[in-house]
Design an enzyme around this catalytic site. Sequence first.
Site, PDB file in Angstrom:
ATOM      1  N   CYS A 161     -17.322   8.829   1.231  1.00 37.60           N
ATOM      2  CA  CYS A 161     -16.910   7.745   2.118  1.00 37.60           C
ATOM      3  C   CYS A 161     -16.334   8.280   3.429  1.00 37.60           C
ATOM      4  CB  CYS A 161     -15.870   6.879   1.401  1.00 37.60           C
ATOM      5  SG  CYS A 161     -15.208   5.530   2.397  1.00 37.60           S
TER       6      CYS A 161
ATOM      7  N   CYS B  79     -13.999   3.776   8.749  1.00 34.64           N
ATOM      8  CA  CYS B  79     -15.337   3.199   8.889  1.00 34.64           C
ATOM      9  C   CYS B  79     -15.277   1.726   8.527  1.00 34.64           C
ATOM     10  CB  CYS B  79     -16.303   3.934   7.955  1.00 34.64           C
ATOM     11  SG  CYS B  79     -18.014   3.346   8.007  1.00 34.64           S
TER      12      CYS B  79
ATOM     13  N   ASP C 271       0.827  -1.210   0.000  1.00 31.87           N
ATOM     14  CA  ASP C 271       0.000   0.000   0.000  1.00 31.87           C
ATOM     15  C   ASP C 271       0.861   1.261   0.000  1.00 31.87           C
ATOM     16  OD1 ASP C 271      -2.360   1.388  -0.029  1.00 31.87           O
ATOM     17  OD2 ASP C 271      -2.615   1.375   2.134  1.00 31.87           O
TER      18      ASP C 271
END
Length: 348
Positions: A214, A241, A134
């Site tokens: 989001c 979230c 990532d």
Amino acid sequence: MASLAAQIKEWGQALGFQQVGITDTDLSKAETHLDNWLANNFHGSMDYMQRHGHKRSRPALLHPGTSRVISVRMDYLPEPDSAMNQALENPFSAYVSRYALGRDYHKLMRTRLQKLADRIHGQIGPFGYRAFVDSAPVLEKALAEKAGLGWIGKHSNLINRKAGSWFFLGEIFTDLPLPVDKSATEHCGACRACLDVCPTQAIVAPYQVDARRCVSYLTIELHGPIPEPLRPLIGNRIYGCDDCQIICPWNRFAKLTSEKDFNPRHRLNTQELLDVFAWSEQEFLTRTEGSAIRRIGHERWLRNIAVALGNAPKSEVIVEALKTRLLHPSELVQEHVKWALDRQFGGI
């Protein structure tokens, strides 16, 4: 090469990866999806999503000579969904996405991937490779799907039939002509639980997430003010979230992590909003050391908590706490604190 591929999977599991798969570099289908997503401006202010052109979908452009990708997953779920639901249902609780409760996964997984590469080197000698976690323009979910680790669900997360979706992904780009694994097949069916549960309705259609709505984007990636219409929908989520994962029926097969480094630090899974709002910048830096949370900084940390406090039931204690930040040097913090006070005084 077939024997080496089998060994790589064994070594990977011995290093703590729950699964290892191998794929080629043809991401033409994923590239089309990415181009359409960018054309719709669903990436918001994440300019890095388009900055590198097609390096993200053409691995050989990112690391010349790449013909195969070794894709790995590592489970991180630190607690059962009942504990997560309890935290979300308590409006005074500070909800942090469960991937960020423990040690920053980037360093841990990169170290393990390097060890895996060292094992390969020890077996065959020098070879071309580069490891990613990532940290570069990589379509990790599309690669993992092709490598057989799972399928990309309607919420855009990768889902594994036997392990759900609570896991991190990492890759080794290599020039080794390894045999590839069979791609995973899709098993979402008619289910739309993730679309329905999303607090801000960011999943605008199956497999289409508008990042601008989001909560993870709003509380982590967005540097400026959170759009006012979305603030009440964020609830008590102060960093990320998990709703679309908690609701996913495939996560009934998810297992709690065996990695101690992914266990919660500084009681981040049970902290109260008022307590974390009171942290000084030094306390924030100390208590998020080695954590992915530190990347947003103290200013955005306070911004997010102010929104959550504005969403909490009316309370004189909350009002007094918010007043202590009214003269904060950051205009961003001041503006969100004033909004929260208006909510509290209005009793909304």
